[in-house]
Write a protein that holds these residues in place. Structure first.
Motif, PDB file in Angstrom:
ATOM      1  N   ALA B  98     110.979  43.741  32.824  1.00 28.15           N
ATOM      2  CA  ALA B  98     110.510  42.570  33.570  1.00 28.15           C
ATOM      3  C   ALA B  98     109.054  42.687  34.004  1.00 28.15           C
ATOM      4  O   ALA B  98     108.511  41.761  34.582  1.00 28.15           O
ATOM      5  N   ALA B  99     108.431  43.845  33.759  1.00 33.74           N
ATOM      6  CA  ALA B  99     107.037  43.997  34.160  1.00 33.74           C
ATOM      7  C   ALA B  99     106.173  44.235  32.922  1.00 33.74           C
ATOM      8  O   ALA B  99     105.731  43.295  32.291  1.00 33.74           O
ATOM      9  N   ILE B 100     106.048  45.501  32.523  1.00 34.92           N
ATOM     10  CA  ILE B 100     105.118  45.800  31.420  1.00 34.92           C
ATOM     11  C   ILE B 100     105.614  45.234  30.088  1.00 34.92           C
ATOM     12  O   ILE B 100     104.832  44.947  29.197  1.00 34.92           O
ATOM     13  N   GLY B 101     106.932  45.045  29.957  1.00 34.38           N
ATOM     14  CA  GLY B 101     107.462  44.611  28.663  1.00 34.38           C
ATOM     15  C   GLY B 101     107.943  43.171  28.627  1.00 34.38           C
ATOM     16  O   GLY B 101     108.727  42.806  27.756  1.00 34.38           O
ATOM     17  N   THR B 102     107.482  42.342  29.555  1.00 36.64           N
ATOM     18  CA  THR B 102     107.983  40.959  29.602  1.00 36.64           C
ATOM     19  C   THR B 102     107.699  40.204  28.302  1.00 36.64           C
ATOM     20  O   THR B 102     108.557  39.476  27.801  1.00 36.64           O
ATOM     21  N   MET B 127     111.665  55.451  38.952  1.00 35.48           N
ATOM     22  CA  MET B 127     111.157  56.756  38.529  1.00 35.48           C
ATOM     23  C   MET B 127     109.851  57.117  39.227  1.00 35.48           C
ATOM     24  O   MET B 127     109.608  58.272  39.555  1.00 35.48           O
ATOM     25  N   THR B 128     109.001  56.127  39.473  1.00 34.47           N
ATOM     26  CA  THR B 128     107.681  56.431  40.024  1.00 34.47           C
ATOM     27  C   THR B 128     107.681  56.528  41.539  1.00 34.47           C
ATOM     28  O   THR B 128     106.631  56.758  42.142  1.00 34.47           O
ATOM     29  N   GLY B 129     108.826  56.295  42.185  1.00 32.19           N
ATOM     30  CA  GLY B 129     108.894  56.537  43.615  1.00 32.19           C
ATOM     31  C   GLY B 129     109.118  55.325  44.492  1.00 32.19           C
ATOM     32  O   GLY B 129     108.738  55.323  45.660  1.00 32.19           O
ATOM     33  N   GLY B 130     109.720  54.280  43.942  1.00 29.92           N
ATOM     34  CA  GLY B 130     110.162  53.169  44.787  1.00 29.92           C
ATOM     35  C   GLY B 130     109.105  52.141  45.116  1.00 29.92           C
ATOM     36  O   GLY B 130     109.108  51.548  46.196  1.00 29.92           O
ATOM     37  N   GLN B 131     108.159  51.910  44.192  1.00 31.95           N
ATOM     38  CA  GLN B 131     107.174  50.841  44.424  1.00 31.95           C
ATOM     39  C   GLN B 131     107.797  49.472  44.184  1.00 31.95           C
ATOM     40  O   GLN B 131     108.818  49.340  43.532  1.00 31.95           O
ATOM     41  N   MET B 132     107.092  48.425  44.679  1.00 36.82           N
ATOM     42  CA  MET B 132     107.557  47.058  44.500  1.00 36.82           C
ATOM     43  C   MET B 132     107.534  46.694  43.012  1.00 36.82           C
ATOM     44  O   MET B 132     106.572  46.977  42.308  1.00 36.82           O
ATOM     45  N   ALA B 133     108.612  46.055  42.566  1.00 35.63           N
ATOM     46  CA  ALA B 133     108.725  45.606  41.181  1.00 35.63           C
ATOM     47  C   ALA B 133     108.698  44.078  41.163  1.00 35.63           C
ATOM     48  O   ALA B 133     108.822  43.446  42.216  1.00 35.63           O
ATOM     49  N   PRO B 134     108.580  43.466  39.981  1.00 39.27           N
ATOM     50  CA  PRO B 134     108.647  42.002  39.940  1.00 39.27           C
ATOM     51  C   PRO B 134     110.002  41.477  40.413  1.00 39.27           C
ATOM     52  O   PRO B 134     110.137  40.320  40.764  1.00 39.27           O
ATOM     53  N   THR B 135     111.005  42.358  40.384  1.00 40.75           N
ATOM     54  CA  THR B 135     112.366  41.971  40.766  1.00 40.75           C
ATOM     55  C   THR B 135     112.676  42.268  42.239  1.00 40.75           C
ATOM     56  O   THR B 135     113.787  42.000  42.691  1.00 40.75           O
ATOM     57  N   THR B 136     111.717  42.862  42.954  1.00 43.31           N
ATOM     58  CA  THR B 136     111.943  43.177  44.369  1.00 43.31           C
ATOM     59  C   THR B 136     112.185  41.884  45.156  1.00 43.31           C
ATOM     60  O   THR B 136     111.494  40.884  44.946  1.00 43.31           O
ATOM     61  N   LEU B 137     113.176  41.918  46.058  1.00 43.74           N
ATOM     62  CA  LEU B 137     113.523  40.725  46.822  1.00 43.74           C
ATOM     63  C   LEU B 137     112.460  40.440  47.877  1.00 43.74           C
ATOM     64  O   LEU B 137     111.807  41.363  48.372  1.00 43.74           O
ATOM     65  N   GLY B 155     104.762  36.576  45.834  1.00 37.45           N
ATOM     66  CA  GLY B 155     105.719  35.708  45.149  1.00 37.45           C
ATOM     67  C   GLY B 155     107.152  36.163  45.332  1.00 37.45           C
ATOM     68  O   GLY B 155     107.456  37.012  46.162  1.00 37.45           O
ATOM     69  N   ALA B 156     108.040  35.593  44.548  1.00 32.04           N
ATOM     70  CA  ALA B 156     109.473  35.874  44.650  1.00 32.04           C
ATOM     71  C   ALA B 156     109.939  36.567  43.372  1.00 32.04           C
ATOM     72  O   ALA B 156     109.241  36.523  42.360  1.00 32.04           O
ATOM     73  N   PRO B 157     111.097  37.231  43.409  1.00 30.20           N
ATOM     74  CA  PRO B 157     111.541  37.986  42.231  1.00 30.20           C
ATOM     75  C   PRO B 157     111.743  37.123  40.980  1.00 30.20           C
ATOM     76  O   PRO B 157     112.153  35.967  41.074  1.00 30.20           O
ATOM     77  N   ILE B 158     111.466  37.716  39.845  1.00 32.41           N
ATOM     78  CA  ILE B 158     111.644  37.042  38.557  1.00 32.41           C
ATOM     79  C   ILE B 158     113.101  37.214  38.126  1.00 32.41           C
ATOM     80  O   ILE B 158     113.660  38.299  38.250  1.00 32.41           O
ATOM     81  N   ARG B 159     113.717  36.125  37.685  1.00 28.39           N
ATOM     82  CA  ARG B 159     115.118  36.195  37.239  1.00 28.39           C
ATOM     83  C   ARG B 159     115.129  36.153  35.714  1.00 28.39           C
ATOM     84  O   ARG B 159     115.066  35.083  35.117  1.00 28.39           O
ATOM     85  N   MET B 160     115.211  37.338  35.124  1.00 31.75           N
ATOM     86  CA  MET B 160     115.059  37.429  33.670  1.00 31.75           C
ATOM     87  C   MET B 160     116.210  36.772  32.921  1.00 31.75           C
ATOM     88  O   MET B 160     116.006  36.167  31.876  1.00 31.75           O
ATOM     89  N   ALA B 161     117.428  36.880  33.440  1.00 32.15           N
ATOM     90  CA  ALA B 161     118.569  36.312  32.714  1.00 32.15           C
ATOM     91  C   ALA B 161     118.412  34.791  32.612  1.00 32.15           C
ATOM     92  O   ALA B 161     118.573  34.210  31.536  1.00 32.15           O
TER      93      ALA B 161
END
Lengths: 70, 249
Positions: B98-102, B127-137, B155-161
């Motif tokens: 959902a981030a580098i491989g979108t 793996m990198t220690g709990g940073q914010m992801a695009p899916t973070t609420l 912004g708000a989390p991305i819903r990939m499905a």
């Protein structure tokens, strides 16, 4: 319905998910034992109360649990 | 004595490196059991991601390929085109997919690649220690959002499905979780169906699995299960978002 559960205790990470999902609440983390990973492994003493539902084994992230129906 | 449950033969005897209580291990089991149930283990090729599941190639007892970060769908595309009779799957986390491989996942779905993607969403870069992801609420605390993710700034989390379900090339898209034995059974049915649809050659298939990250969420494994059920499911509803086999009936 009776069951027999075996744990590969040397691989247990003591996460307690099996304890959480056991419907008859017979699984506990054995604090008298520390495995080579440094965790208290899951164990069962009252095996005669096991109903062989295998919830624990399905929930175990490390696949260390085998369940047999007697 | 009859065996009710034992470790799948589609998993190697390697010890998994995941943190205690991380549900990656449960998702690995479901994929492994599906490969055995569908009798495709011998012809399966998996593509491992970068992220917590980077060592997945050591855990599955089939041919595996490692991909550059986010590029698993592109690698799987290549494998499937050269070996169209094989069962090809990618196993990716939310940082990877959902981030580098979108772009890779969107275009693999757009092309209708006959692969199955298992998308593990734990709302954080594990793996990198709990940073914010695009899916973070929104409101969820991470190491890079210590006061909680702010909608205004990030912004708000991305819903990939939901996003991928709008693409015609996608044949089957479902979101499941593995927080209870009942959810595990449902997740397994979803994964099985995705692999079946791939083998029927109907198009791109993805199962998104909501997963816990007790370490980076700062919770015990059992607390993480309830947090997922109570907080994550409302933001990422469990549903079948696309199933072209239903329309045909």
């Amino acid at each position: 319905m009776a069951g027999n559960v075996t744990f590969r205790q040397d691989r247990c990470k003591g996460c307690g998910l099996c304890v959480h999902v056991c419907p008859v609440k017979i699984i506990f983390l054995d604090e008298t034992v520390t495995n080579r990973k440094g965790y208290h492994p899951a164990t069962i003493v009252e095996m005669d109360r096991c109903i062989a539902c295998a919830n624990c084994a399905r929930m175990c992230p490390d696949s260390i649990i085998t369940v047999e129906r007697l | 004595m009859a065996i009710v449950y034992e470790k799948s033969k589609a998993l190697t005897d390697a010890e998994m490196h995941y943190c205690p209580g991380c549900t990656h291990g449960i998702i690995h089991k479901l994929v492994a059991e599906t490969l055995v149930d569908l009798d495709v283990l011998g012809k399966s090729i998996g593509v491992a991601p970068v992220g917590c599941a980077v060592f997945a190639y050591d855990y599955f007892n089939c041919d595996m390929h490692e991909a550059a970060h986010g590029r698993a769908p592109a690698v799987a595309t290549g494998i499937k085109h050269v070996l169209p009779d094989r069962t090809v799957f990618t196993y990716q986390g939310d940082g990877d997919l959902a981030a580098i491989g979108t772009a890779e996942i969107v275009h693999a779905a757009m092309r209708g690649e006959k692969i199955t993607t298992i998308f593990v969403n734990n709302a954080v870069y594990g793996m990198t220690g709990g940073q914010m992801a695009p899916t973070t609420l929104v409101g969820q605390k991470t190491t890079t959002a210590p006061f909680g993710r702010s909608f205004e700034h990030y912004g708000a989390p991305i819903r990939m499905a939901e996003l991928l379900a709008t693409i015609d090339g996608a044949a089957y898209i479902e979101r499941v979780t593995v927080t209870t034995p009942a959810h595990i059974a449902k997740a397994k049915r979803a994964i099985k169906k995705a692999f079946q649809i791939q083998d029927e050659g109907l198009g791109f298939t993805m199962v998104e699995v909501l997963s816990t990250c007790p370490t980076n969420w700062g919770m015990t494994p059992v607390e993480a299960l309830s947090w997922l059920n109570e907080t994550m499911i409302p933001a990422f509803p469990l549903s079948v978002f696309r199933d072209i086999t239903k329309k045909e009936k």
